[in-house]
Design a protein around this motif. Structure first.
Motif, mmCIF file in Angstrom:
data_model
loop_
_atom_site.group_PDB
_atom_site.id
_atom_site.type_symbol
_atom_site.label_atom_id
_atom_site.label_comp_id
_atom_site.label_asym_id
_atom_site.label_seq_id
_atom_site.Cartn_x
_atom_site.Cartn_y
_atom_site.Cartn_z
ATOM 1 N N ILE A 15 1.168 -1.217 0.058
ATOM 2 C CA ILE A 15 0.109 -0.076 0.094
ATOM 3 C C ILE A 15 0.893 1.358 0.008
ATOM 4 C CG2 ILE A 15 -1.760 1.329 1.384
ATOM 5 C CD1 ILE A 15 -2.844 -1.413 2.446
ATOM 6 N N ASP A 16 0.843 1.927 -1.095
ATOM 7 C CA ASP A 16 1.801 3.162 -1.185
ATOM 8 C C ASP A 16 0.915 4.308 -0.638
ATOM 9 O OD1 ASP A 16 0.010 3.786 -3.116
ATOM 10 O OD2 ASP A 16 1.272 3.186 -4.773
ATOM 11 N N ALA A 17 1.835 5.427 -0.896
ATOM 12 C CA ALA A 17 1.273 6.804 -0.025
ATOM 13 C C ALA A 17 -0.107 7.193 -0.897
ATOM 14 C CB ALA A 17 2.196 7.754 -0.191
ATOM 15 N N ASN A 18 -0.157 7.268 -2.087
ATOM 16 C CA ASN A 18 -1.425 7.464 -2.843
ATOM 17 C C ASN A 18 -2.465 6.681 -2.343
ATOM 18 O OD1 ASN A 18 -0.023 9.501 -4.307
ATOM 19 N ND2 ASN A 18 0.529 7.786 -6.073
ATOM 20 N N LEU A 19 -2.372 5.430 -2.344
ATOM 21 C CA LEU A 19 -3.673 4.434 -2.122
ATOM 22 C C LEU A 19 -3.849 4.792 -0.530
ATOM 23 C CD1 LEU A 19 -5.494 2.243 -2.506
ATOM 24 C CD2 LEU A 19 -3.738 0.274 -2.046
ATOM 25 N N ARG A 20 -2.679 4.873 0.122
ATOM 26 C CA ARG A 20 -3.025 5.093 1.419
ATOM 27 C C ARG A 20 -4.107 6.470 1.795
ATOM 28 N NH1 ARG A 20 -1.477 4.142 6.860
ATOM 29 N NH2 ARG A 20 -0.109 2.596 5.960
ATOM 30 N N ALA A 21 -3.939 7.467 1.214
ATOM 31 C CA ALA A 21 -4.502 8.536 1.155
ATOM 32 C C ALA A 21 -5.999 8.616 0.547
ATOM 33 C CB ALA A 21 -4.060 9.700 0.274
ATOM 34 N N LEU A 22 -6.117 7.696 -0.288
ATOM 35 C CA LEU A 22 -7.547 7.512 -1.030
ATOM 36 C C LEU A 22 -8.202 6.666 0.265
ATOM 37 C CD1 LEU A 22 -6.623 6.479 -4.659
ATOM 38 C CD2 LEU A 22 -7.924 8.524 -4.056
ATOM 39 N N CYS A 23 -7.562 5.688 0.897
ATOM 40 C CA CYS A 23 -8.187 4.811 1.839
ATOM 41 C C CYS A 23 -8.692 5.666 3.004
ATOM 42 C CB CYS A 23 -7.506 3.684 2.423
ATOM 43 S SG CYS A 23 -7.015 2.290 1.258
ATOM 44 N N GLU A 24 -7.901 6.734 3.422
ATOM 45 C CA GLU A 24 -8.264 7.512 4.553
ATOM 46 C C GLU A 24 -9.307 8.391 4.101
ATOM 47 O OE1 GLU A 24 -4.733 9.468 5.888
ATOM 48 O OE2 GLU A 24 -3.606 7.403 6.506
ATOM 49 N N ALA A 25 -9.448 9.157 2.799
ATOM 50 C CA ALA A 25 -10.257 9.944 2.394
ATOM 51 C C ALA A 25 -11.822 9.185 2.126
ATOM 52 C CB ALA A 25 -9.873 10.427 1.004
ATOM 53 N N THR A 26 -11.660 7.931 2.182
ATOM 54 C CA THR A 26 -12.837 7.214 2.165
ATOM 55 C C THR A 26 -13.445 6.500 3.266
ATOM 56 O OG1 THR A 26 -11.988 5.334 1.234
ATOM 57 C CG2 THR A 26 -12.823 6.682 -0.390
#
Length: 410
Positions: free
Chosen positions: A109-120
């Protein structure tokens, strides 16, 4: 609650005007045994969807009596029906492989995917830790959003073909009838829903803001009651099917031993693909099965030979299904034995005896070689086609089957 069913209620009015023309251009001339044009037009006005036009333009040309060439270009139009316009929003299940934000994600899980997970809605401490979806299924909200009704879908169809009936002048041989047709059908703005996998990919792979906005998580989970993905009735980008169909029929007079009839039908897909949204990838479904692709073999053949002698009729049927592979991008998540299905050939026998004008006896044996269906696991493909760890709408699941019957007319 999941899987609840609510009543559907709604109505619309439609007014239509239509006409057709069949125009003969030439007949009985050298290289023009027959030439005609076929035209048609329909204008529909729906109270909710607005106006839509349907038309066709075709030509039929017979240079000689035994050969006919045909071509047709059509535009078809379908307005959304009552269910697609007025279904209430409920929670059900859809198919997916894994939750990218969960412990079931096999990839880093990279930084971009982590940001999307947190945003949802995934708490930072639970990214990559929250539980995965269960049994390859995920909660999904379905129905119709009143402020986002689907519009009409439009299909462009091109067909090119020939029909050949040569006069062989062979003793006892029935002149064959052979037809070959090419078709190319594309449906734009087709009415449907995103699958669970497509809904997740729209957010966590393609980073589409609208796709992410529809995701509802509870404590970071998609498997909890009340959580889910958007799957509302809407207009998807396109579906396309292109292929070749062949049909052939002939027969042989056996004299005092009756008649033998032979026919064959085959379909070969050149293209079978879809795209759900402009920002998503085009999915190749030609010979594939998965959470987005319904299982459709690239080649299907049906061939029957029938012997008729007085009141007795016997026939055999050959059914061929070409092999298929798991959908690209999903195969790696499946057990190796579930990643492909070999070609299948079924053979059936049927017979009947007419006792008199009122009574007829018949018997059949299907799948005479007792072919077992493929085993693909319970999370392979979609639950609408996968039942009992196979695809029962395509393959014989009961092995060899015998039937006997009698038909009585009064």
């Amino acid at each position: 609650a999941g899987g609840n069913v609510l009543p559907v209620s709604g109505s619309y009015d439609v007014y239509e005007a239509f006409g057709e023309m069949f125009i003969p251009l030439a007949e009985g001339r050298p290289l023009f045994e027959d030439l005609n044009v076929e035209l048609g037009y329909r204008l529909s006005d729906y109270s909710i969807s607005g106006q839509s036009a349907t038309w066709k333009a075709g030509i039929n040309w017979s240079p000689v009596e035994s050969l006919r060439l045909r071509a047709m270009l059509q535009q078809a139009n379908r307005a959304p029906n009552i269910s697609e316009l007025f279904s209430p929003i409920t929670t059900g299940l859809s198919n997916a492989t894994f939750d990218p934000c969960s412990a079931g994600n096999p990839n880093p899980i990279d930084a971009n995917l982590r940001a999307l997970c947190e945003a949802t809605g995934v708490p930072p401490a639970l990214v990559g830790v929250v539980g995965d979806i269960v049994s390859g299924q995920v909660n999904q909200f379905g129905g119709t959003q009143p402020n986002a009704l689907p519009g009409p879908e439009t299909a462009e169809t091109l067909t090119l073909g020939l029909v050949w009936s040569p006069s062989l002048n062979l003793p006892r041989v029935t002149d064959p009838l052979i037809s070959i047709d090419y078709y190319d059908i594309q449906i734009d703005d087709f009415i449907g829903t995103f699958s669970g996998q497509e809904a997740m990919d729209a957010c966590y792979v393609l980073a589409d803001p609208a796709g992410c906005a529809g995701i509802v998580r509870i404590n970071g989970s998609l498997a909890t009651s009340g959580a889910g993905l958007p799957g509302y009735n809407t207009n998807l980008t396109f579906r396309r099917a292109e292929g070749i169909e062949i049909s052939a029929n002939t027969g042989y007079d056996l004299g005092s031993w009756g008649n033998l009839d032979v026919n064959l039908n085959a379909n070969y897909y050149l293209t079978n693909e879809l795209q759900s949204a402009p920002f998503s990838a085009v999915v190749d479904c030609n010979g594939y099965y998965g959470t987005t692709c319904d299982p459709v073999p690239q080649l299907r053949i049906v061939q029957r030979t029938t012997w008729r002698f007085d009141d007795v009729e016997l026939s055999y049927l050959w059914r061929h299904l070409s092999g298929m592979d798991a959908q690209t991008g999903e195969a790696t998540n499946l057990f190796p034995a579930f990643r492909s299905i070999e070609a299948y050939d079924y053979f059936d026998l049927a017979g009947s005896y007419r006792l008199n004008d009122n009574v007829r006896f018949n018997a059949t044996v299907t799948n005479i070689f007792d072919e077992d269906p493929p085993v693909i696991g319970n999370s392979t493909g979609t639950t609408s086609f996968n039942s009992g760890n196979t695809f029962p709408s395509l393959y014989d699941v009961l092995g060899r089957v015998y039937t006997v019957g009698v038909t009585v007319n009064f």
